[in-house]
Design a protein around this motif. Structure first.
Motif, PDB file in Angstrom:
ATOM      1  N   ALA A  96       0.803  -1.224   0.000  1.00 43.91           N
ATOM      2  CA  ALA A  96       0.000   0.000   0.000  1.00 43.91           C
ATOM      3  C   ALA A  96       0.834   1.271   0.000  1.00 43.91           C
ATOM      4  O   ALA A  96       0.342   2.330   0.371  1.00 43.91           O
ATOM      5  CB  ALA A  96      -0.932   0.004   1.206  1.00 43.91           C
ATOM      6  N   ARG A 136      -5.041  -7.424   1.879  1.00 45.30           N
ATOM      7  CA  ARG A 136      -6.480  -7.179   1.988  1.00 45.30           C
ATOM      8  C   ARG A 136      -6.824  -5.934   2.796  1.00 45.30           C
ATOM      9  O   ARG A 136      -8.000  -5.624   2.995  1.00 45.30           O
ATOM     10  CB  ARG A 136      -7.148  -8.397   2.614  1.00 45.30           C
ATOM     11  CG  ARG A 136      -7.042  -9.640   1.729  1.00 45.30           C
ATOM     12  CD  ARG A 136      -7.733 -10.833   2.341  1.00 45.30           C
ATOM     13  NE  ARG A 136      -7.654 -12.000   1.463  1.00 45.30           N
ATOM     14  CZ  ARG A 136      -8.154 -13.202   1.752  1.00 45.30           C
ATOM     15  NH1 ARG A 136      -8.782 -13.391   2.912  1.00 45.30           N
ATOM     16  NH2 ARG A 136      -8.025 -14.209   0.904  1.00 45.30           N
ATOM     17  N   ALA A 137      -5.797  -5.222   3.239  1.00 48.28           N
ATOM     18  CA  ALA A 137      -6.036  -4.012   4.030  1.00 48.28           C
ATOM     19  C   ALA A 137      -6.587  -2.898   3.141  1.00 48.28           C
ATOM     20  O   ALA A 137      -6.364  -2.880   1.935  1.00 48.28           O
ATOM     21  CB  ALA A 137      -4.737  -3.564   4.699  1.00 48.28           C
ATOM     22  N   PRO A 138      -7.338  -1.972   3.714  1.00 45.60           N
ATOM     23  CA  PRO A 138      -7.846  -0.831   2.934  1.00 45.60           C
ATOM     24  C   PRO A 138      -6.698  -0.033   2.320  1.00 45.60           C
ATOM     25  O   PRO A 138      -5.648   0.144   2.939  1.00 45.60           O
ATOM     26  CB  PRO A 138      -8.600   0.006   3.979  1.00 45.60           C
ATOM     27  CG  PRO A 138      -8.931  -0.959   5.074  1.00 45.60           C
ATOM     28  CD  PRO A 138      -7.803  -1.934   5.120  1.00 45.60           C
ATOM     29  N   GLY A 139      -6.894   0.408   1.080  1.00 42.73           N
ATOM     30  CA  GLY A 139      -5.897   1.232   0.415  1.00 42.73           C
ATOM     31  C   GLY A 139      -4.905   0.485  -0.435  1.00 42.73           C
ATOM     32  O   GLY A 139      -4.057   1.105  -1.086  1.00 42.73           O
ATOM     33  N   THR A 140      -4.981  -0.841  -0.450  1.00 40.64           N
ATOM     34  CA  THR A 140      -4.060  -1.597  -1.289  1.00 40.64           C
ATOM     35  C   THR A 140      -4.496  -1.511  -2.750  1.00 40.64           C
ATOM     36  O   THR A 140      -5.654  -1.242  -3.069  1.00 40.64           O
ATOM     37  CB  THR A 140      -4.008  -3.074  -0.861  1.00 40.64           C
ATOM     38  OG1 THR A 140      -5.330  -3.630  -0.930  1.00 40.64           O
ATOM     39  CG2 THR A 140      -3.481  -3.207   0.544  1.00 40.64           C
ATOM     40  N   ARG A 142      -5.641  -2.617  -6.444  1.00 42.28           N
ATOM     41  CA  ARG A 142      -6.661  -3.593  -6.825  1.00 42.28           C
ATOM     42  C   ARG A 142      -6.046  -4.933  -7.203  1.00 42.28           C
ATOM     43  O   ARG A 142      -6.547  -5.986  -6.838  1.00 42.28           O
ATOM     44  CB  ARG A 142      -7.485  -3.047  -7.994  1.00 42.28           C
ATOM     45  CG  ARG A 142      -8.592  -3.978  -8.445  1.00 42.28           C
ATOM     46  CD  ARG A 142      -9.385  -3.378  -9.585  1.00 42.28           C
ATOM     47  NE  ARG A 142      -9.980  -2.106  -9.197  1.00 42.28           N
ATOM     48  CZ  ARG A 142     -10.667  -1.336 -10.036  1.00 42.28           C
ATOM     49  NH1 ARG A 142     -10.827  -1.708 -11.306  1.00 42.28           N
ATOM     50  NH2 ARG A 142     -11.190  -0.192  -9.605  1.00 42.28           N
ATOM     51  N   HIS A 145      -4.926  -6.662  -4.081  1.00 43.25           N
ATOM     52  CA  HIS A 145      -6.060  -7.027  -3.235  1.00 43.25           C
ATOM     53  C   HIS A 145      -6.647  -8.380  -3.631  1.00 43.25           C
ATOM     54  O   HIS A 145      -7.194  -9.098  -2.784  1.00 43.25           O
ATOM     55  CB  HIS A 145      -7.140  -5.943  -3.328  1.00 43.25           C
ATOM     56  CG  HIS A 145      -8.198  -6.063  -2.283  1.00 43.25           C
ATOM     57  ND1 HIS A 145      -7.991  -5.669  -0.972  1.00 43.25           N
ATOM     58  CD2 HIS A 145      -9.468  -6.536  -2.333  1.00 43.25           C
ATOM     59  CE1 HIS A 145      -9.087  -5.902  -0.265  1.00 43.25           C
ATOM     60  NE2 HIS A 145     -10.007  -6.414  -1.064  1.00 43.25           N
TER      61      HIS A 145
END
Length: 556
Positions: A96, A136-140, A142, A145
């Motif tokens: 990220a 899988r964390a927010p902001g990674t 696509r 992810h």
């Protein structure tokens, strides 16, 4: 001065990258001592042995990137917690674009230095779960992810290989801590020991890149058939590593403007960048370059390694058009013997295409004679010399679709030959207006440029003379050595001396270190020009191992 020269897949091995450039550097700067720290890429490379090393090489230490680095150690609870924290920082930065890459990298290095065990830890369930959470964390991204468990395992495997230098025992007062300066002959894994030497021992780091290592990693990941998430993760890791190398380096010396743009894009500070061209031995081409004989005016010459990136297919199609305009034209292709099944297959395909394009003239197995196209080897017992290949024609052609620093083009310039080249890599920078440049993958444009030179002898002579003058000014070994001699002294003048030099009786040696002075950047940044090995040059004085006076240490 004592220099720690860091290489990966090259010097002092008899084959590999940058071996001839490094050998010329070491031999040309004989007033300095060199310790060589070499990372090898394969068992075959190690089997070939070393170049014979000069006496100023005091030590050789090697480590295999291709061999598992399992020391058999595992972590207890406290070490597992430390590992999990550092790996989480590194994985989050890779997935990220976070800020914890350096903390994670150096934390893992310190853990490996204290306890070892990094091989098992990087392949453990703890590492895979941390990587899965980071993906899988927010902001990674696509692409990242959507990574699966298989992708996580594949990336963990590649990451462990890339971080194997962290496990080496080179980072103490008996290793890189004893040198005055670390000089990495490439970016990527070669520079990683330099990062740790600076971190643990305060040794300044100089990084030279004659090829773009980050771009090479991108291409290698594509060719390896890896999935899109794994390629994205590897690209992010190597990009982060390159940025950290550039941030920590005291000076960065790209080999051309093409490499310099890549480095700036990856975050390199412009104040640290000094373009230092590869240096080449001009004397071997002097007889041809100074001769009044400008070669057969009807012959086009191509010299290089026969591989798909050289786009000989487009050249052959262009030559078919050239023959229509100039029926007396001939094309002589000089290449080194095929070193791989892929190269042999491509050579066979090119020969088949030549036979198809010139069906009435294809007899004779493409030997020099009536056939307008000939394929000739360089390097065999009865093969022509490299200099004779350039001397054979009036125009030298480069048709590549991918090129870094075009060594064969510089050799043609030393020979005073007019050139027609495709606009790839550093070609325009090297030519500097002394040859014709056309778009890649455009046989029509390539043919038109060649025909224009074949029909104008006076223009060929003017361009050839200008090309030779430019090459002698910018691309000789002497220019390269002068540049690095000055950079070494400048870096040492800004850095504390890590040790005292003493004589045989243990007494301090006066004037053993350069004076502590400061030279303004506007002076030290003056034009620095170096040298490059010939693409076809054989290693000099190949030996099965290091000479008796050189201490060799091998890390498993």
């Amino acid at each position: 001065m004592r220099i720690g020269l860091l290489t990966e897949g090259g010097y002092p091995y008899a084959n590999g990258d940058s071996r001839l450039w490094c050998d010329r550097l070491v031999r040309g700067l004989e007033q300095h001592e060199f310790d060589l720290y070499a990372l090898s890429r394969s068992a075959e490379q190690e089997k070939q042995g070393f170049l014979r090393l000069p006496p100023q090489v005091r030590r050789v230490r090697t480590a295999a990137l291709w061999a598992p680095a399992d020391d058999g150690r595992t972590y207890g609870r406290r070490e597992r917690r430390r590992f999990a924290g550092h790996f989480k920082d590194l994985a989050a930065a890779v997935c990220a674009d976070g800020d914890g890459f350096a903390d994670g990298l150096y934390g893992l290095a310190e853990l490996a230095r204290e306890y070892g065990g990094l091989y098992a830890a990087l392949r453990s369930e703890t590492a895979v779960r941390a990587l899965e959470s980071a993906c899988r964390a927010p902001g990674t991204r696509r692409t990242v992810h959507g990574a699966t468990v298989v992708d996580h395992l594949a990336f963990a495997d590649r990451l462990e290989r890339a971080l194997r230098p962290l496990l080496l025992d080179w980072y103490d007062e008996d290793g890189l801590g004893a040198v005055d300066l670390c000089h990495a002959a490439a970016g990527g894994p070669a520079a990683l020991p330099g990062l740790l030497a600076k971190r643990f021992c305060g040794v300044p780091l100089l990084v030279t890149e004659y090829g773009v290592q980050l771009r090479a990693h991108y291409l290698a990941a594509t060719d390896a058939g890896l999935s899109a998430p794994v390629r994205a993760l590897l690209a992010a890791f190597h990009g982060r590593l390159a940025a950290e190398v550039y941030r920590q380096a005291s000076v960065i010396t790209p080999g051309n403007t093409h490499a310099r743009r890549w480095q700036e894009r990856c975050g390199a500070d412009r104040e640290k960048l000094r373009t230092v061209y590869p240096g080449m031995e001009a004397d071997r081409f002097a007889a041809v370059g100074e001769s009044a004989d400008t070669g057969d005016p009807h012959t086009l010459v191509w010299v290089g390694r026969i591989e798909p990136s050289k786009d000989l297919i487009a050249l052959l199609h262009a030559f078919a058009e050239i023959r229509k305009a100039e029926p007396l034209a001939r094309l002589r292709l000089f290449g080194a013997p095929a070193q791989s099944p892929e190269a042999a297959t491509y050579l066979a395909h090119c020969k088949a295409l030549a036979a198809q394009l010139f069906p009435d003239e294809a007899e004779g197995a493409h030997a020099v004679g009536d056939n307008p196209v000939s394929f000739e080897e360089i390097g065999g017992p009865e093969a022509p010399e490299l200099v004779d290949a350039y001397a054979a024609g009036g125009v030298v052609v480069l048709s590549s679709v991918v090129e870094g620093f075009p060594i064969s083009l510089v050799e043609a310039m030393f020979c005073g030959r007019a050139t027609v080249s495709t606009d790839v890599g550093a070609v325009v920078e090297v030519i500097g207006g002394t040859g014709l440049v056309v778009p890649p993958r455009n046989p029509r444009a390539l043919a038109d440029a060649c025909v224009s030179l074949l029909r104008d002898g006076a223009r060929r002579e003017r361009l050839g003379a200008a090309a030779r003058a430019r090459a002698l000014e910018l691309f000789t070994v002497e220019q390269n050595l002068t540049a690095f001699r000055g950079i070494y002294l400048e870096l040492m003048s800004h850095s504390p001396v890590p040790r005292d030099l003493v004589d045989a009786d243990g007494e301090p040696l006066p004037f053993a270190h350069p004076a502590e002075c400061h030279v303004p950047a506007r002076w030290t940044g003056a034009a620095a020009r170096p040298r490059t090995p010939s693409w076809a040059e054989e290693p000099r004085l190949v030996a099965a191992g290091a000479p008796p006076e050189t201490a060799k240490e091998t890390h498993p």
